[in-house]
Design an enzyme around this catalytic site. Structure first.
Site, PDB file in Angstrom:
ATOM      1  N   VAL A 120       0.811  -1.228   0.000  1.00 40.51           N
ATOM      2  CA  VAL A 120       0.000   0.000   0.000  1.00 40.51           C
ATOM      3  C   VAL A 120       0.846   1.280   0.000  1.00 40.51           C
ATOM      4  O   VAL A 120       0.298   2.376  -0.089  1.00 40.51           O
ATOM      5  CB  VAL A 120      -1.016   0.032   1.177  1.00 40.51           C
ATOM      6  CG1 VAL A 120      -2.010  -1.107   1.060  1.00 40.51           C
ATOM      7  CG2 VAL A 120      -0.309   0.037   2.531  1.00 40.51           C
ATOM      8  N   ASN A 139      -7.222  -2.048   5.643  1.00 47.77           N
ATOM      9  CA  ASN A 139      -6.832  -2.720   6.890  1.00 47.77           C
ATOM     10  C   ASN A 139      -5.335  -2.742   7.134  1.00 47.77           C
ATOM     11  O   ASN A 139      -4.894  -2.743   8.296  1.00 47.77           O
ATOM     12  CB  ASN A 139      -7.378  -4.162   6.841  1.00 47.77           C
ATOM     13  CG  ASN A 139      -6.725  -5.066   7.864  1.00 47.77           C
ATOM     14  OD1 ASN A 139      -7.092  -5.044   9.032  1.00 47.77           O
ATOM     15  ND2 ASN A 139      -5.753  -5.878   7.430  1.00 47.77           N
ATOM     16  N   SER A 152      -7.975   2.495  15.610  1.00 47.83           N
ATOM     17  CA  SER A 152      -7.536   1.774  16.814  1.00 47.83           C
ATOM     18  C   SER A 152      -7.983   2.559  18.034  1.00 47.83           C
ATOM     19  O   SER A 152      -8.133   3.791  17.959  1.00 47.83           O
ATOM     20  CB  SER A 152      -5.999   1.658  16.829  1.00 47.83           C
ATOM     21  OG  SER A 152      -5.547   1.218  18.094  1.00 47.83           O
ATOM     22  N   TYR A 169       2.221   5.912  15.421  1.00 49.22           N
ATOM     23  CA  TYR A 169       1.090   5.000  15.169  1.00 49.22           C
ATOM     24  C   TYR A 169      -0.217   5.641  15.643  1.00 49.22           C
ATOM     25  O   TYR A 169      -1.208   5.683  14.907  1.00 49.22           O
ATOM     26  CB  TYR A 169       1.336   3.681  15.892  1.00 49.22           C
ATOM     27  CG  TYR A 169       0.200   2.680  15.780  1.00 49.22           C
ATOM     28  CD1 TYR A 169       0.002   1.929  14.619  1.00 49.22           C
ATOM     29  CD2 TYR A 169      -0.679   2.468  16.846  1.00 49.22           C
ATOM     30  CE1 TYR A 169      -1.042   1.008  14.519  1.00 49.22           C
ATOM     31  CE2 TYR A 169      -1.718   1.547  16.757  1.00 49.22           C
ATOM     32  CZ  TYR A 169      -1.891   0.818  15.593  1.00 49.22           C
ATOM     33  OH  TYR A 169      -2.926  -0.092  15.505  1.00 49.22           O
ATOM     34  N   LYS A 211      -3.386   6.625  13.335  1.00 53.60           N
ATOM     35  CA  LYS A 211      -4.711   6.043  13.587  1.00 53.60           C
ATOM     36  C   LYS A 211      -5.735   7.125  13.932  1.00 53.60           C
ATOM     37  O   LYS A 211      -6.924   6.972  13.644  1.00 53.60           O
ATOM     38  CB  LYS A 211      -4.620   4.984  14.690  1.00 53.60           C
ATOM     39  CG  LYS A 211      -3.885   3.721  14.262  1.00 53.60           C
ATOM     40  CD  LYS A 211      -4.611   3.035  13.111  1.00 53.60           C
ATOM     41  CE  LYS A 211      -3.891   1.780  12.641  1.00 53.60           C
ATOM     42  NZ  LYS A 211      -4.566   1.147  11.486  1.00 53.60           N
ATOM     43  N   ILE A 256      -6.542  -7.212  20.157  1.00 52.03           N
ATOM     44  CA  ILE A 256      -6.986  -8.352  19.348  1.00 52.03           C
ATOM     45  C   ILE A 256      -5.810  -9.303  19.112  1.00 52.03           C
ATOM     46  O   ILE A 256      -4.695  -8.856  18.799  1.00 52.03           O
ATOM     47  CB  ILE A 256      -7.555  -7.870  17.987  1.00 52.03           C
ATOM     48  CG1 ILE A 256      -8.589  -6.745  18.193  1.00 52.03           C
ATOM     49  CG2 ILE A 256      -8.155  -9.043  17.205  1.00 52.03           C
ATOM     50  CD1 ILE A 256      -9.783  -7.102  19.072  1.00 52.03           C
TER      51      ILE A 256
HETATM   52  N1  LIG Z   1      -4.356  -6.395  16.714  1.00 51.71           N
HETATM   53  C1  LIG Z   1      -4.784  -5.380  17.388  1.00 51.71           C
HETATM   54  O1  LIG Z   1      -4.887  -5.457  18.616  1.00 51.71           O
HETATM   55  C2  LIG Z   1      -5.191  -4.105  16.685  1.00 51.71           C
HETATM   56  C3  LIG Z   1      -5.754  -3.100  17.463  1.00 51.71           C
HETATM   57  C4  LIG Z   1      -6.146  -1.916  16.865  1.00 51.71           C
HETATM   58  C5  LIG Z   1      -5.995  -1.742  15.497  1.00 51.71           C
HETATM   59  N2  LIG Z   1      -5.450  -2.731  14.751  1.00 51.71           N
HETATM   60  C6  LIG Z   1      -5.316  -2.466  13.311  1.00 51.71           C
HETATM   61  O2  LIG Z   1      -5.929  -3.470  12.558  1.00 51.71           O
HETATM   62  C7  LIG Z   1      -5.255  -3.642  11.311  1.00 51.71           C
HETATM   63  C8  LIG Z   1      -4.840  -5.091  11.146  1.00 51.71           C
HETATM   64  O3  LIG Z   1      -3.924  -5.382  12.188  1.00 51.71           O
HETATM   65  P1  LIG Z   1      -3.545  -6.845  12.664  1.00 51.71           P
HETATM   66  O4  LIG Z   1      -3.585  -6.834  14.120  1.00 51.71           O
HETATM   67  O5  LIG Z   1      -4.299  -7.852  11.892  1.00 51.71           O
HETATM   68  O6  LIG Z   1      -1.996  -6.825  12.243  1.00 51.71           O
HETATM   69  P2  LIG Z   1      -1.064  -7.925  11.580  1.00 51.71           P
HETATM   70  O7  LIG Z   1       0.304  -7.453  11.815  1.00 51.71           O
HETATM   71  O8  LIG Z   1      -1.477  -9.281  12.045  1.00 51.71           O
HETATM   72  O9  LIG Z   1      -1.453  -7.782  10.032  1.00 51.71           O
HETATM   73  C9  LIG Z   1      -1.164  -6.625   9.321  1.00 51.71           C
HETATM   74  C10 LIG Z   1      -1.292  -6.900   7.849  1.00 51.71           C
HETATM   75  O10 LIG Z   1      -0.927  -5.714   7.128  1.00 51.71           O
HETATM   76  C11 LIG Z   1       0.001  -6.091   6.121  1.00 51.71           C
HETATM   77  N3  LIG Z   1       0.884  -5.005   5.729  1.00 51.71           N
HETATM   78  C12 LIG Z   1       1.861  -4.407   6.444  1.00 51.71           C
HETATM   79  N4  LIG Z   1       2.490  -3.473   5.700  1.00 51.71           N
HETATM   80  C13 LIG Z   1       1.882  -3.492   4.470  1.00 51.71           C
HETATM   81  C14 LIG Z   1       2.074  -2.778   3.273  1.00 51.71           C
HETATM   82  N5  LIG Z   1       3.042  -1.842   3.148  1.00 51.71           N
HETATM   83  N6  LIG Z   1       1.267  -3.051   2.219  1.00 51.71           N
HETATM   84  C15 LIG Z   1       0.304  -3.989   2.313  1.00 51.71           C
HETATM   85  N7  LIG Z   1       0.082  -4.706   3.430  1.00 51.71           N
HETATM   86  C16 LIG Z   1       0.875  -4.468   4.486  1.00 51.71           C
HETATM   87  C17 LIG Z   1       0.766  -7.245   6.721  1.00 51.71           C
HETATM   88  O11 LIG Z   1       1.465  -7.985   5.737  1.00 51.71           O
HETATM   89  C18 LIG Z   1      -0.352  -8.014   7.393  1.00 51.71           C
HETATM   90  O12 LIG Z   1      -1.015  -8.851   6.490  1.00 51.71           O
HETATM   91  C19 LIG Z   1      -4.072  -2.668  11.344  1.00 51.71           C
HETATM   92  O13 LIG Z   1      -4.412  -1.480  10.668  1.00 51.71           O
HETATM   93  C20 LIG Z   1      -3.882  -2.445  12.820  1.00 51.71           C
HETATM   94  O14 LIG Z   1      -3.228  -1.234  13.095  1.00 51.71           O
HETATM   95  C21 LIG Z   1      -5.042  -3.897  15.312  1.00 51.71           C
END
Ligand SMILES: NC(=O)c1ccc[n+]([C@@H]2O[C@H](COP(=O)([O-])OP(=O)(O)OC[C@H]3O[C@@H](n4cnc5c(N)ncnc54)[C@H](O)[C@@H]3O)[C@@H](O)[C@H]2O)c1
Length: 251
Positions: A60, A86, A138, A152, A156, A185
């Protein structure tokens, strides 16, 4: 006609869970990620369950790649119905080490990365008169300050502005824009020792979450699916917190 959803960062975590949920709901799922092996595995999983999916490599941070993927999908399937923005990274960097490059990289993925995919898909949605966009914010962007993650949290928080502004700009075109703000999560992001709570910290977090546990990726995916669906047809510009009661329960 089968509706098409494009999901960024759909190889693992919340994006993967969203891909599976949309697949189960009958959408054609465009799984995109920088992780090809994981993305292909998600496509296979959706296919094995009787759904339709295809993988596209998409970083992205690349405008040409984002535009090429959207063009290719539209050429074969017509306008994209739903975008789930996402993909995200959450690197732990104390302020003293937060160089311009590190700041910019997080913004490039977490905020500008959303715009890169949404922007080329909107004309197709506009032409058809409908569309739904769901962006991942987030609790660290809407409520909490997260030490050593200010880039971050800022990105967000920026997602909130993106959702609200686009919601107003696109409403008359029949395009709804909403966001989800997850709490803790169980994904690679949260389980990272270096950048977040780690496995032990994640389990311990259950003690201060009213529902007594951290969330699972499918519990975010189901809300993303709802926001994209007709059930949310009068909702736009909203950020829905999905956190097991964390924000309302800490006092
Ligand atoms: N896990 C949590 O507790 C949590 C909490 C709040 C928000 N989020 C948000 O939810 C979303 C998903 O997070 P997650 O927990 O599944 O994280 P994760 O690290 O498990 O997955 C993140 C995904 O984004 C992809 N990614 C990273 N850089 C990229 C790039 N340059 N181009 C395309 N894809 C890319 C990764 O390859 C991966 O598939 C994120 O935006 C994260 O900030 C997660």
């Amino acid at each position: 006609m089968t509706a098409t959803v494009l999901i960024t960062g759909a190889g693992i975590g919340i994006g993967r869970a969203a891909a599976v949920a949309f697949g189960r709901a009958g959408y054609r799922v465009i799984v995109t990620d920088v992780l090809a092996r994981e993305g292909e595995a998600v496509v296979a999983e959706i296919g094995a369950a009787g759904g339709e999916a295809e993988f596209h490599a998409l970083d992205v941070t690349s405008t040409p790649q984002a535009e090429a993927v959207v063009r290719d999908v539209e050429a074969r399937h017509g306008a994209i119905d739903v975008i789930v923005a996402n993909a995200g990274i959450a690197h732990k960097v104390p302020l003293a080490e937060l160089t311009d490059a590190k700041w910019d990289h997080t913004f490039d993925v977490d905020l500008k990365g959303m715009v890169r995919v949404i922007r080329p898909a909107v004309p197709g949605m506009r032409a058809r008169g409908h569309g739904a966009i769901v962006c991942l914010s987030s609790i660290m962007g809407i409520a909490y300050g997260w030490d050593e993650h200010v880039h971050y949290s800022s990105a967000k928080a920026g997602v909130v502005g993106l959702v609200r502004g686009l919601a107003v700009e696109l409403a008359k075109s029949g395009i709804r824009v909403n966001g989800v703000a997850p709490g803790y999560i169980r994904t690679a992001q949260l389980l990272s020792e270096d950048h977040s709570l780690g496995p032990v910290g994640a389990e311990a977090a259950g003690a201060f979450i009213p529902m007594g546990r951290i969330g699972e990726p499918d519990e975010i995916a189901d809300v993303v699916l709802f926001l994209a669906s007709n059930a949310a047809r009068y909702m736009t510009g909203q950020i829905v917190v999905v956190d097991g009661g964390l924000l309302v329960g800490r006092y």
